[in-house]
Each structure stands twice: as C-alpha cells, then as structure tokens.
Design an enzyme around this catalytic site. Structure first.
Site, PDB file in Angstrom:
ATOM      1  CG  HIS A 114      -5.918 -10.758  -0.683  1.00  0.00           C
ATOM      2  ND1 HIS A 114      -4.948 -11.100   0.369  1.00  0.00           N
ATOM      3  CD2 HIS A 114      -5.838  -9.649  -0.625  1.00  0.00           C
ATOM      4  CE1 HIS A 114      -4.352 -10.099   0.724  1.00  0.00           C
ATOM      5  NE2 HIS A 114      -5.020  -8.943   0.366  1.00  0.00           N
ATOM      6  CB  VAL A 166      -5.149 -10.198   4.798  1.00  0.00           C
ATOM      7  CG1 VAL A 166      -5.588 -11.784   5.002  1.00  0.00           C
ATOM      8  CG2 VAL A 166      -6.029  -9.500   5.268  1.00  0.00           C
ATOM      9  CG  HIS A 168      -7.773  -6.224  -3.469  1.00  0.00           C
ATOM     10  ND1 HIS A 168      -8.245  -5.692  -2.575  1.00  0.00           N
ATOM     11  CD2 HIS A 168      -6.476  -6.701  -3.242  1.00  0.00           C
ATOM     12  CE1 HIS A 168      -7.579  -5.743  -1.592  1.00  0.00           C
ATOM     13  NE2 HIS A 168      -6.455  -6.275  -1.859  1.00  0.00           N
ATOM     14  CB  ILE A 190     -14.691  -6.747   5.748  1.00  0.00           C
ATOM     15  CG1 ILE A 190     -15.743  -6.460   6.773  1.00  0.00           C
ATOM     16  CG2 ILE A 190     -13.412  -5.921   6.147  1.00  0.00           C
ATOM     17  CD1 ILE A 190     -15.291  -7.363   8.043  1.00  0.00           C
TER      18      ILE A 190
HETATM   19  P1  AMP Z   1      -4.492  -6.251   1.358  1.00  0.00           P
HETATM   20  O1  AMP Z   1      -3.749  -4.850   1.904  1.00  0.00           O
HETATM   21  O2  AMP Z   1      -4.236  -6.687  -0.015  1.00  0.00           O
HETATM   22  O3  AMP Z   1      -3.771  -7.366   2.150  1.00  0.00           O
HETATM   23  O4  AMP Z   1      -5.840  -6.271   1.568  1.00  0.00           O
HETATM   24  C1  AMP Z   1      -6.587  -6.935   2.451  1.00  0.00           C
HETATM   25  C2  AMP Z   1      -7.902  -6.744   2.444  1.00  0.00           C
HETATM   26  O5  AMP Z   1      -8.747  -7.288   3.228  1.00  0.00           O
HETATM   27  C3  AMP Z   1      -8.570  -5.479   2.828  1.00  0.00           C
HETATM   28  O6  AMP Z   1      -8.918  -4.593   1.963  1.00  0.00           O
HETATM   29  C4  AMP Z   1      -9.382  -5.358   4.157  1.00  0.00           C
HETATM   30  O7  AMP Z   1     -10.599  -4.546   3.988  1.00  0.00           O
HETATM   31  C5  AMP Z   1     -10.013  -6.862   3.487  1.00  0.00           C
HETATM   32  N1  AMP Z   1     -10.345  -7.608   4.851  1.00  0.00           N
HETATM   33  C6  AMP Z   1      -9.897  -7.838   6.152  1.00  0.00           C
HETATM   34  N2  AMP Z   1     -10.502  -8.616   6.796  1.00  0.00           N
HETATM   35  C7  AMP Z   1     -11.463  -9.031   6.005  1.00  0.00           C
HETATM   36  C8  AMP Z   1     -12.673  -9.911   6.399  1.00  0.00           C
HETATM   37  N3  AMP Z   1     -12.802 -10.490   7.619  1.00  0.00           N
HETATM   38  N4  AMP Z   1     -13.785 -10.068   5.431  1.00  0.00           N
HETATM   39  C9  AMP Z   1     -13.404  -9.614   4.293  1.00  0.00           C
HETATM   40  N5  AMP Z   1     -12.399  -8.761   4.017  1.00  0.00           N
HETATM   41  C10 AMP Z   1     -11.555  -8.488   4.696  1.00  0.00           C
END
Ligand code: AMP
Ligand code: ZN
Length: 116
Positions: free
Chosen positions: A100, A96, A102, A31
C-alpha cells in the site's frame, strides 16, 4: 482461504470508503487517519510488500503513483502538497502485509521523519 484484510476490502467483504476503483488499483481512506487526507493506494492483486517481485511486474507501481496523484487532485490537495510513502519492515512499522502507498495531506506535515 485469503485472510488478507486489504484483499477483503478490494473484494467487498469488509467495508471501506473507496475513493478510486480501477482495474488494477484501488484507493480507500485509512481507518485511522494521521491527517485530513489519508488514503491508501493498493494493487487489486495481492502483493506482499515493496520487496515482493510482483510489485515490479508491468506498470503496477507506475499506476499506483498515477492514482495517488489523481486522488490528490480529487481531494483538493494537489496545490497545497502531500506526502507519498511506503513502509517496509520492522523499523518502518509495516503492519498490513498487502502493498500500500500512503497518500497523506491536508495540513502542514512537518519534517519527513521525527528526529530523536
Ligand atoms: P502500514 O503501517 O504502512 O502497514 O499501514 C497500515 C495502515 O492501514 C494503517 O495506517 C492503518 O490505519 C490502516 N488500516 C488498517 N486496517 C484498515 C482498514 N480495515 N481500513 C482502512 N485502513 C486500515
Ligand atoms: Zn492482500
């Protein structure tokens, strides 16, 4: 009740731009992208992070990396290159708590980590 934001995306409760939808793995656009291509590859089943033992069950991680390569092809960055990364913990800014991977590319990304 599951309050996990990525579980909600996988279940369709929260909108996202999904670019890959498989039996075990989903990929959707970040996002808040840091580059022209910024896609998150996630397991459909909730896994907390890379230190969660569920990450190492079966071929999950293998499949996540295979999907990342496939999405890179689809996005047209397989030849120019891309970065795959997983954050864990405070120093890496993990935000999050649903595993995930990236996928980042579409421009020269510079050094792997800023030196300061
Ligand atoms: P991290 O720092 O590895 O936990 O990255 C979490 C990522 O999730 C960040 O790059 C955010 O921009 C992304 N993110 C958070 N909420 C959403 C969402 N609703 N949809 C898509 N990406 C998201
Ligand atoms: Zn989750």
């Amino acid at each position: 009740m599951n309050e996990c934001i990525f579980c909600k995306i996988i279940n369709g409760e929260i909108p996202a731009e999904v670019v890959y939808n498989g039996a075990n793995v989903t990929a959707f656009r970040d996002i808040n992208p840091v580059a022209p291509v910024h896609v998150l590859i996630v397991p459909n089943r909730h896994v907390n992070d890379i230190r969660d033992e569920r990450a190492f069950e079966g071929d999950l991680l293998k499949e996540m990396f295979q999907v990342a390569n496939e999405v890179a092809e689809m996005e047209g960055i397989a030849e120019s290159g891309y970065r795959l990364l997983i954050n864990y913990g405070r120093d890496a800014n993990l935000v999050v708590p649903h595993l995930h991977l990236h996928l980042i590319g579409g421009r020269p990304l510079g050094p792997m980590v800023a030196r300061r």
